[in-house]
Design a protein around this motif. Structure first.
Motif, PDB file in Angstrom:
ATOM      1  N   LEU A  72      61.716  25.107  42.690  1.00  0.00           N
ATOM      2  CA  LEU A  72      61.414  25.202  44.122  1.00  0.00           C
ATOM      3  C   LEU A  72      62.087  26.418  44.745  1.00  0.00           C
ATOM      4  CD1 LEU A  72      60.178  23.896  46.675  1.00  0.00           C
ATOM      5  CD2 LEU A  72      62.296  22.593  46.909  1.00  0.00           C
ATOM      6  N   ILE A  73      63.366  26.612  44.456  1.00  0.00           N
ATOM      7  CA  ILE A  73      64.088  27.744  45.046  1.00  0.00           C
ATOM      8  C   ILE A  73      63.524  29.069  44.529  1.00  0.00           C
ATOM      9  CG2 ILE A  73      66.333  28.874  45.179  1.00  0.00           C
ATOM     10  CD1 ILE A  73      67.628  26.137  45.052  1.00  0.00           C
ATOM     11  N   SER A  74      63.271  29.127  43.234  1.00  0.00           N
ATOM     12  CA  SER A  74      62.787  30.386  42.648  1.00  0.00           C
ATOM     13  C   SER A  74      61.406  30.756  43.162  1.00  0.00           C
ATOM     14  CB  SER A  74      62.783  30.257  41.127  1.00  0.00           C
ATOM     15  OG  SER A  74      62.326  31.443  40.524  1.00  0.00           O
ATOM     16  N   ASP A  75      60.507  29.776  43.283  1.00  0.00           N
ATOM     17  CA  ASP A  75      59.143  30.073  43.720  1.00  0.00           C
ATOM     18  C   ASP A  75      59.054  30.353  45.209  1.00  0.00           C
ATOM     19  OD1 ASP A  75      58.419  29.701  41.117  1.00  0.00           O
ATOM     20  OD2 ASP A  75      57.610  27.681  41.401  1.00  0.00           O
ATOM     21  N   GLU A  76      59.864  29.669  46.003  1.00  0.00           N
ATOM     22  CA  GLU A  76      59.769  29.818  47.455  1.00  0.00           C
ATOM     23  C   GLU A  76      60.605  30.988  47.975  1.00  0.00           C
ATOM     24  OE1 GLU A  76      57.746  28.220  49.402  1.00  0.00           O
ATOM     25  OE2 GLU A  76      56.963  26.934  47.801  1.00  0.00           O
ATOM     26  N   LEU A  77      61.827  31.135  47.482  1.00  0.00           N
ATOM     27  CA  LEU A  77      62.725  32.153  48.014  1.00  0.00           C
ATOM     28  C   LEU A  77      62.676  33.457  47.231  1.00  0.00           C
ATOM     29  CD1 LEU A  77      65.866  29.964  48.835  1.00  0.00           C
ATOM     30  CD2 LEU A  77      63.990  30.626  50.333  1.00  0.00           C
ATOM     31  N   LYS A  78      62.432  33.362  45.928  1.00  0.00           N
ATOM     32  CA  LYS A  78      62.402  34.547  45.061  1.00  0.00           C
ATOM     33  C   LYS A  78      63.648  35.414  45.244  1.00  0.00           C
ATOM     34  CE  LYS A  78      57.382  34.927  44.651  1.00  0.00           C
ATOM     35  NZ  LYS A  78      57.103  33.626  45.265  1.00  0.00           N
TER      36      LYS A  78
END
Length: 853
Positions: A72-78
């Motif tokens: 979730l963090i990687s896909d949304e915040l990058k």
């Protein structure tokens, strides 16, 4: 437009905007965070790690919620990878410091640092969607074996685990491919600096303070440290590769390729030759020393003891009562006497004041012929003089003897030496430098045939800071005074470089061999390498000429002529381009004079048709057929099939967007580029990438793109490998009529659509298939299924459609390739009636003929 030197600023801005718009109160984020925290606390509070029931439950809970949270963090915040690396290093330092304290606040910071490290390192390796679950499982498995082997004696297995970790992390570095050239150089040196600091820094390796951490905590910190060591080393290894692949010019790439094909292998072969020579000489000389020791005991048993040797023959029963060997005592009450080895004996107390040394070394031996007698030989100057006169070494002028414990790397090699396991005296040729301290035993070789004259042996020479080198080593089992094993006793044949060496026959022979190698390398090998470099340079020059000609003609300069010398494929392509320019120029002139645009288009049609193969290759056991029809005088459809050798063929079918002369012109460029593509690469993926790089360039029309199927047909293996770049799906028509006709799926976007080569590479997914007896591969352009017939009055427009095509293929699948094409063209003609063609269409079939039984 010049490429940007730095992209980190843009990624940081995008990350900051994503943080501001992220919904931290969303239920997925809250659930995944709480689940990860609970799983983490359950995991770290386990009494011990392993695969018992409680541990498996903790692994599952933590792994599931952790993977969801990181995803979730990687896909949304990058978050930028550079930021994740810096934060991971900071938490690693805190983790290494707080592990040595047991107070409550220190333990709190320890767990916070452990969570922070796990969070940001996971963001580093999970930033790409592919293989996230597999990577998470691998990290857990590696951690288990790392902790197991780090607390055991299996050092070789621990090294193997570390290598596997490094290889797995090396595959998670795709983000480096998006960096600019300047960033690649900066990150390369930064990775080397960080790796060195992690490896040697006293900040990381803090002294133990407070209580000693538990083995599990200590193992976790060691594992975390090695993960960052391996990752920074992987960056330092991968960055030069990215620089070559993405940022080096074609000429530089060919130059580097020539280095790896010729220069580097020569250097490796020369170094390997020297190592093999050194290992051979070292092994032979060590074996000669071993033979000399065996021969010594043979002579002692035969009462032919050499002068200067002090030996003793003691019965085994007397050994148990204690023995005095010239003032050195072998105590009683010891275990079994080994077959052979070296033992240290202490001096008798009443003679200690009269002797120079308080202990002495004795070489003992039990022979099968006299098993009740143990022979002892005093290791002193007389023993070394005997060894020095027993044989004449090829490379060596001295001998050393000393107690020795092998280094870790020597243990790895030594553990593989199965053929000497039962021997008390074993050779070890893999050594370079001798004992650095004062050895207990030193001696020199005596050369019987030494010529009289001036002695230059005292004129020593230092090489790489060393004044002596090892050319042969023996490992002898070493025991204390009660026959208790105490490691090994090493016996080295050493070479002290001095002026006298230059007068030996061995040096003269080696010098002649070295000169011969240099002459062969300079006169023959270097000339061959230079010839290969000239060929590469010639290819690059001709490619640049053709590229420049394509741009000039595409810009409208029809007077431009591509000048390429020789009789190869480049000349043929240049001739096609020059003829095409001449014919188009002639057509335009005639159109201005006569006002007839049709004549220009007719000439252009002839030029276009001349680029297409008039006759397809004849393949044994196969029928290859094609049909091409243009809706206007010129079109954008094309097909080709050219032999590559070894029963392999490069085939293609494609369609340029748009119609008319623009599509035909780009079609001509595409076919021409495909014709000479096999000279540079036969990788279909690489061919499409280069075509995309060319047609996506700034000189090309932004509205233009090409759909194509490009593949390799192996007639010997009856296999097809292709990539579909946005083209219509091909059909596989099985020769077994009971099997259904199927579409062959393969992902890919059109050539020229992706301005970024990385985006193009990610979209390409190759397709493969095998052609059985009677199978047909049917390819076509969209002008077939999108054929349109306009309705009259209230009747709607009709399309030929895929359903009708599949029906025709199903009903006529028994027909051979040429008749099947004829049937499809007939059906399409009946569909159009008297109406003109709405679009170009092309048919292409590869049929494997049925085998006669």
């Amino acid at each position: 437009m010049r490429p940007r030197k730095f992209s980190i600023d843009q990624r940081l801005q995008n990350f900051w905007v994503a943080i501001q718009h992220f919904d931290y109160k969303s239920w997925p984020f809250i659930i995944y965070s709480l689940g990860s925290l609970i799983g983490f606390l359950t995991l770290v509070t386990l009494p011990k790690y392993g695969f018992h029931a409680n541990a498996i439950a903790a692994y599952f809970i933590f792994g599931f919620f952790w993977l969801q949270l990181i995803t979730l963090i990687s896909d949304e915040l990058k978050p930028p990878t550079e930021l994740n690396i810096l934060l991971t290093l900071q938490f690693l330092i805190i983790l290494r410091q707080t592990v040595y304290y047991d107070s409550g606040i220190s333990q709190f910071f320890y767990f916070v640092a452990l969570v922070g490290y796990a969070m940001f390192f996971s963001l580093i390796i999970f930033q790409y969607k592919e293989g996230r679950f597999t990577t998470l499982v691998a990290i857990f498995i590696f951690a288990y074996f790392f902790l197991e082997f780090s607390k055991s004696e299996h050092e070789f297995l621990l090294l193997l685990v570390k290598i596997l970790i490094f290889i797995s992390l090396l595959k998670r570095l795709k983000w480096l491919e998006n960096l600019s050239k300047t960033e690649c150089w900066i990150y390369f040196f930064a990775a080397l600096f960080i790796f060195r600091q992690l490896f040697n820094s006293t900040v990381i390796y803090a002294p133990e303070l407070g209580t000693t951490p538990s083995p599990f905590q200590n193992g976790l910190v060691a594992y975390a440290l090695y993960l960052m060591l391996a990752y920074t080393l992987a960056i330092a290894v991968k960055t030069p590769v990215v620089l070559v692949y993405n940022h080096a010019r074609l000429a530089r790439k060919l130059w580097i390729s020539s280095l790896f094909q010729s220069t580097f292998p020569q250097i490796f072969q020369f170094v390997l030759m020297l190592l093999v020579f050194q290992f051979f000489i070292s092994g032979w000389q060590a074996d000669q020393v071993r033979f000399a020791i065996g021969d010594l005991f043979e002579r002692i048993q035969e009462n032919d003891q050499p002068i200067g040797i002090r030996s003793y023959a003691i019965e085994r029963d007397a050994l148990h009562r204690g023995v005095d060997l010239d003032g050195y005592i072998l105590q009683h009450d010891y275990g079994a006497v080994p077959k052979e080895g070296i033992i240290t004996l202490q001096q008798r107390s009443d003679t200690a004041a009269a002797s120079e040394v308080d202990q002495a070394l004795f070489l003992f031996h039990r022979d099968k012929r006299t098993p009740r007698i143990v022979y002892f030989v005093r290791l002193d100057t007389g023993f070394l003089d005997y060894l020095g006169s027993a044989f004449v070494p090829v490379a060596g002028n001295g001998i050393l003897g000393y107690p020795y414990k092998p280094n870790r790397w020597e243990n790895y090699i030594y553990s593989l030496d199965y053929w000497q396991k039962d021997d008390a005296i074993r050779i070890f040729p893999f050594s370079w430098t001798p004992y650095e301290k004062n050895a207990p035993l030193t001696g020199e070789f005596y050369r019987k045939n030494q010529q009289e004259g001036e002695d230059f042996s005292d004129l020593g020479i230092r090489i790489f800071g060393q004044d002596q080198f090892t050319f042969g080593r023996l490992f002898i089992d070493y025991y204390s005074s009660a026959f208790i094993s105490d490691g090994y006793f090493a016996c080295d044949v050493i070479l002290k470089p001095n002026a006298a060496i230059f007068s030996t026959a061995v040096f003269r022979n080696l010098l002649m061999l070295f000169i011969a190698y240099l002459l062969i390398n300079s006169l023959l090998i270097r000339r061959v390498v230079k010839f290969g470099a000239e060929i590469n340079q010639m290819i690059v020059q001709k490619f640049n000429h053709l590229q420049g000609g394509i741009r000039e003609i595409a810009s409208g300069n029809l007077d431009f002529k591509v000048q390429v010398e020789g009789q190869d494929e480049f000349v043929e392509l240049a001739t096609h381009f020059n003829n095409m320019g001449d014919r188009l120029k002639k057509t335009i002139a005639e159109a201005r004079e006569k006002g007839r645009l049709e004549h220009e288009l007719q000439i252009a049609r002839e030029v276009q048709l001349s680029l297409l193969p008039r006759q397809l290759p004849v393949v044994s056991g196969y029928a290859v057929e094609a049909f091409f029809e243009m809706a206007t005088e010129v079109g954008g459809d094309f097909y080709d099939m050219q032999p590559l050798g070894d029963d392999k063929y490069l085939f293609t079918i494609g369609d340029v967007s748009g119609k008319g002369t623009s599509a035909a012109f780009y079609m001509a460029q595409c076919v021409s580029l495909l014709r000479f593509a096999p000279q540079f690469t036969r990788n279909v993926n690489e061919i499409i990438k280069r075509l995309n790089q060319y047609f996506a360039g700034p000189a090309m029309d932004r509205q233009m793109f090409i759909t194509a199927i490009i593949g390799i047909f192996d007639a010997a293996k009856h296999s097809l490998e292709f990539i579909r770049a946005g083209h219509t799906l091909p059909f596989l028509i099985p020769g077994d009529f009971n099997e259904p006709i199927q579409e062959l799926a393969s992902a890919g976007i059109g050539i020229g659509l992706a301005r970024d080569s990385q985006q193009m590479e990610k979209s390409l997914k190759p397709g493969k298939c095998k052609l059985k007896s009677g199978d047909k591969l049917f390819c076509f352009t969209d002008g077939l299924v999108e054929a349109q017939r306009h309705g009259q009055g209230e009747t709607e427009d009709q399309f030929f459609g895929e359903e009708r095509l599949q029906k025709i293929l199903t009903e006529n699948r028994k027909l051979p390739a040429h008749q099947l094409i004829k049937k499809i063209v007939q059906e399409l003609g009946e569909f159009y009636g008297n109406a003109p063609l709405a679009d170009d269409f092309t048919l292409f079939i590869i049929e494997r003929k049925k085998q006669m039984r």
